[in-house]
Structures are given as C-alpha cells and as structure tokens.
Design a protein around this motif. Sequence first.
Motif, short mmCIF file in Angstrom:
data_model
loop_
_atom_site.label_atom_id
_atom_site.label_comp_id
_atom_site.label_asym_id
_atom_site.label_seq_id
_atom_site.Cartn_x
_atom_site.Cartn_y
_atom_site.Cartn_z
N GLU A 111 0.83 -1.21 0.00
CA GLU A 111 0.00 0.00 0.00
C GLU A 111 0.87 1.25 0.00
O GLU A 111 1.88 1.33 0.68
CB GLU A 111 -0.89 0.01 1.24
N ILE A 112 0.41 2.24 -0.76
CA ILE A 112 1.06 3.55 -0.76
C ILE A 112 0.07 4.55 -0.17
O ILE A 112 -1.06 4.67 -0.64
CB ILE A 112 1.56 3.95 -2.17
N ASP A 113 0.49 5.21 0.91
CA ASP A 113 -0.35 6.19 1.60
C ASP A 113 0.00 7.56 1.03
O ASP A 113 1.12 8.03 1.19
CB ASP A 113 -0.08 6.14 3.10
N VAL A 114 -0.96 8.18 0.37
CA VAL A 114 -0.73 9.47 -0.28
C VAL A 114 -1.35 10.62 0.51
O VAL A 114 -1.50 11.72 -0.03
CB VAL A 114 -1.23 9.46 -1.74
N SER A 115 -1.71 10.36 1.76
CA SER A 115 -2.30 11.42 2.59
C SER A 115 -1.36 12.62 2.61
O SER A 115 -0.14 12.47 2.71
CB SER A 115 -2.50 10.92 4.02
N ALA A 116 -1.94 13.80 2.50
CA ALA A 116 -1.14 15.03 2.49
C ALA A 116 -0.32 15.14 3.76
O ALA A 116 -0.80 14.91 4.86
CB ALA A 116 -2.05 16.24 2.36
N VAL A 117 0.95 15.45 3.59
CA VAL A 117 1.86 15.67 4.71
C VAL A 117 2.46 17.06 4.51
O VAL A 117 2.90 17.40 3.41
CB VAL A 117 2.99 14.62 4.72
N LYS A 118 2.44 17.86 5.56
CA LYS A 118 2.95 19.23 5.47
C LYS A 118 4.34 19.22 4.84
O LYS A 118 5.21 18.46 5.24
CB LYS A 118 3.00 19.84 6.87
N GLU A 119 4.52 20.04 3.84
CA GLU A 119 5.78 20.23 3.13
C GLU A 119 6.23 19.02 2.33
O GLU A 119 7.40 18.90 1.98
CB GLU A 119 6.88 20.68 4.10
N LYS A 120 5.33 18.09 2.04
CA LYS A 120 5.65 16.95 1.20
C LYS A 120 4.68 16.93 0.02
O LYS A 120 3.50 17.19 0.19
CB LYS A 120 5.52 15.62 1.95
N PRO A 121 5.17 16.63 -1.18
CA PRO A 121 4.30 16.62 -2.37
C PRO A 121 3.53 15.32 -2.53
O PRO A 121 3.43 14.79 -3.62
CB PRO A 121 5.30 16.82 -3.49
N TYR A 122 3.00 14.77 -1.44
CA TYR A 122 2.29 13.49 -1.52
C TYR A 122 0.90 13.71 -2.11
O TYR A 122 0.26 14.71 -1.89
CB TYR A 122 2.15 12.85 -0.15
N GLY A 123 0.44 12.71 -2.83
CA GLY A 123 -0.89 12.76 -3.41
C GLY A 123 -0.96 11.92 -4.66
O GLY A 123 -0.01 11.26 -5.06
N VAL A 124 -2.11 11.95 -5.27
CA VAL A 124 -2.32 11.24 -6.53
C VAL A 124 -2.95 12.25 -7.49
O VAL A 124 -3.89 12.96 -7.12
CB VAL A 124 -3.19 9.98 -6.35
N LYS A 125 -2.39 12.34 -8.68
CA LYS A 125 -2.96 13.29 -9.64
C LYS A 125 -3.02 12.66 -11.01
O LYS A 125 -2.16 11.88 -11.41
CB LYS A 125 -2.19 14.59 -9.68
N LYS A 126 -4.07 13.01 -11.71
CA LYS A 126 -4.29 12.54 -13.06
C LYS A 126 -3.33 13.27 -13.99
O LYS A 126 -3.13 14.48 -13.85
CB LYS A 126 -5.74 12.80 -13.47
N VAL A 127 -2.74 12.54 -14.92
CA VAL A 127 -1.85 13.15 -15.93
C VAL A 127 -2.36 12.73 -17.30
O VAL A 127 -3.04 11.74 -17.45
CB VAL A 127 -0.37 12.72 -15.73
N ASN A 128 -2.02 13.53 -18.28
CA ASN A 128 -2.47 13.22 -19.66
C ASN A 128 -1.51 12.33 -20.38
O ASN A 128 -0.41 12.22 -20.23
CB ASN A 128 -2.66 14.51 -20.47
#
Length: 128
Positions: A111-128
């Motif tokens: 599992e990869i936890d992408v919960s926002a962490v202060k000052e970290k670019p964690y997350g999941v974003k759609k790309v084209n």
Amino acid sequence: MNKLLTLSFFTAITILAIAAEEALTVKGLLLHADANDGKAAFLTGKISEFEQKTSKKGNLYFVFKVKEDDKTINGFSHGEQKPPLKVGDKVEVRGIFRKSKQVGELTFKNEIDVSAVKEKPYGVKKVN
C-alpha cells in the motif's frame, strides 16, 4: 578558487539528480518492495479501482488501485479526491510505501499512503 568551483558544480549536480526523481512502475516498486518499505515512493500507472468513502466517525478517505498486468499497488488517503479518479486514468502517485501495514485487526499489503503531509508533495494526480 578552483576547489570552490568544483564543489559548487558537484553540489548542483546532486541537487538536480534529487529533483529529477524517477518514477517507478507497479512492477518496479513490487520488485524492490523490501528496499522501498517505509520510504517515500513515486509511482506512475493506471487506475484500476477508485472509491471515495466515509468512515464510521464521519471522516472522508479514498482508496484506489494502480495495476500493471497482474501486479497491483493499493492506495489510501485521508480526505477527498477532487475530481474523483476513474478506471483507466493515468496517474502519478507520491506517498509512503508499506509492504505490510497493520491497522487494528486488518493487514494491508503493498500500500502507498498518499495522505497530504505538510511540506511533502504526496498525493495522486491525473496526468495526460
């Protein structure tokens, strides 16, 4: 002066190498699961499942899967994903990878936890 220039050059190269972080595939991350366990990971792939949920306490969270052939990475985050992801969306995923995580009586694998962490670019974003 020459030593200072050389030191500055190697420092700049090191900073550029760190900034040019290379994304892993699902297979690549799983192949090196032991080495990546508990560390920040950058993954690219396609969404095979996505679900926005609300916990019993009323907290929003979402779960998703990124699949490559027969290999799957599970994803988790607190909060809400806007806009929601769809099956087939190509994504970039940044978070903390765990080969195995125990939460109460439940065990989560790969599992990869992408919960926002202060000052970290964690997350999941759609790309084209």
